[in-house]
Write a protein that holds these residues in place. Structure first.
Motif, PDB file in Angstrom:
ATOM      1  N   UNK A  44      -7.116  -2.817   3.146  1.00 40.87           N
ATOM      2  CA  UNK A  44      -6.714  -4.201   2.912  1.00 40.87           C
ATOM      3  C   UNK A  44      -5.346  -4.521   3.538  1.00 40.87           C
ATOM      4  N   UNK A  45      -4.986  -5.982   3.489  1.00 39.48           N
ATOM      5  CA  UNK A  45      -3.813  -6.421   3.978  1.00 39.48           C
ATOM      6  C   UNK A  45      -3.091  -6.867   2.729  1.00 39.48           C
ATOM      7  N   UNK A  46      -1.827  -6.472   2.408  1.00 43.34           N
ATOM      8  CA  UNK A  46      -1.085  -6.651   1.060  1.00 43.34           C
ATOM      9  C   UNK A  46      -0.249  -8.071   1.510  1.00 43.34           C
ATOM     10  N   UNK A  47       0.054  -8.827   1.051  1.00 44.02           N
ATOM     11  CA  UNK A  47       1.156 -10.146   1.081  1.00 44.02           C
ATOM     12  C   UNK A  47       2.305  -9.455   1.518  1.00 44.02           C
ATOM     13  N   UNK A  48       2.971 -10.394   2.344  1.00 44.72           N
ATOM     14  CA  UNK A  48       4.361  -9.795   2.842  1.00 44.72           C
ATOM     15  C   UNK A  48       5.135 -10.953   2.888  1.00 44.72           C
ATOM     16  N   UNK A  49       6.570 -10.851   2.354  1.00 53.01           N
ATOM     17  CA  UNK A  49       7.214 -12.163   2.306  1.00 53.01           C
ATOM     18  C   UNK A  49       7.836 -12.332   3.792  1.00 53.01           C
TER      19      UNK A  49
END
Length: 252
Positions: A44-49
């Motif tokens: 998956x692709x986790x949110x990044x700041x």
């Protein structure tokens, strides 16, 4: 009369007690750890700041070890790898990955859902972004297949990583040949037969075109494939394997 009834009452109580204990025992065993095929690869692709997202690939093994790979999209092409051990909670529905940073994941049917710092499920509009999906080791379509061998020789020192993806939406094949990107069509037929057609690619010139030329020749003549334990082979008739691929979720 009471003396005659008493033994039957005691037996009835014992039966009810045993049944209750058995049901409780069964309920305790019926959890993610015992009832799901949880071992495998989750992507998956986790949110990044400060980037486009953190591509995350976690492999959970039966011996309670894990491998976690991450890549900060739009920021770096480097892939960070962590290895370690994980534990289950008492309820058997959550795993804790112990490495440089400890993370907790809820284990559902074919998913890993990352939990917040307090061990609770993440809610809100981005909740779905924190869910990693379990991948089938023998999923032919929509899987990034990295070219690792051509005509029996290991693929090394190419300008870009050669790979292909067989899309399930429109029977399109796409990828990179080590220098140029390419795209075209494919058909799957009975008996593990495959046919590629209308292959087009960009026209950039590279120092060494050997891998690209051989790769494109394979796509022209390949007529069958085998897929076993996450290894894809493209073949011509009953000849030796012409091209061998392995899954790599970080090729681009």
């Amino acid at each position: 009369m009471i003396k005659n009834v008493l033994p039957f009452l005691m037996i009835a109580v014992m039966i009810v007690s045993c049944k209750s204990n058995k049901e409780a025992s069964t309920a305790n065993k019926d959890n993610s750890m015992t009832s799901l095929d949880w071992n495998g690869i989750y992507v998956g692709t986790i949110p990044c700041a400060d980037c486009e997202g953190i591509k995350t690939v976690i492999t959970l093994n039966n011996d309670l070890t894990f491998t976690k790979k991450t890549q900060y999209l739009g920021k770096s092409t480097d892939v960070h790898t962590e290895n370690g051990a994980f534990t289950w909670n008492k309820a058997g529905n959550t795993v804790t990955l112990k490495s440089d940073v400890t993370y907790n994941y809820f284990v559902g049917e074919h998913i890993l859902a990352r939990l917040d710092s307090s061990g609770k499920k993440i809610t809100g509009d981005l909740a779905d972004k924190y869910i990693l999906k379990q991948q089938s080791v023998d999923a032919l379509k929509d899987t990034p297949w990295k070219l690792v061998e051509l005509r029996g020789k290991a693929v090394e020192n190419s300008q870009k990583q050669p790979f292909l993806i067989l899309s399930s939406d429109d029977n399109r094949v796409s990828g990179n040949s080590s220098c140029n990107g390419f795209g075209g069509e494919y058909k799957l037929l009975e008996g593990n037969r495959i046919a590629f057609s209308k292959i087009m690619h960009t026209m950039m010139a590279c120092q060494n075109m050997t891998i690209e030329n051989e790769f494109m020749q394979v796509l022209e003549v390949a007529d069958n494939y085998t897929l076993v334990n996450g290894v894809l082979n493209l073949n011509k008739g009953r000849m030796a394997t012409m091209a061998k691929f392995e899954v790599d979720y970080f090729v681009n």
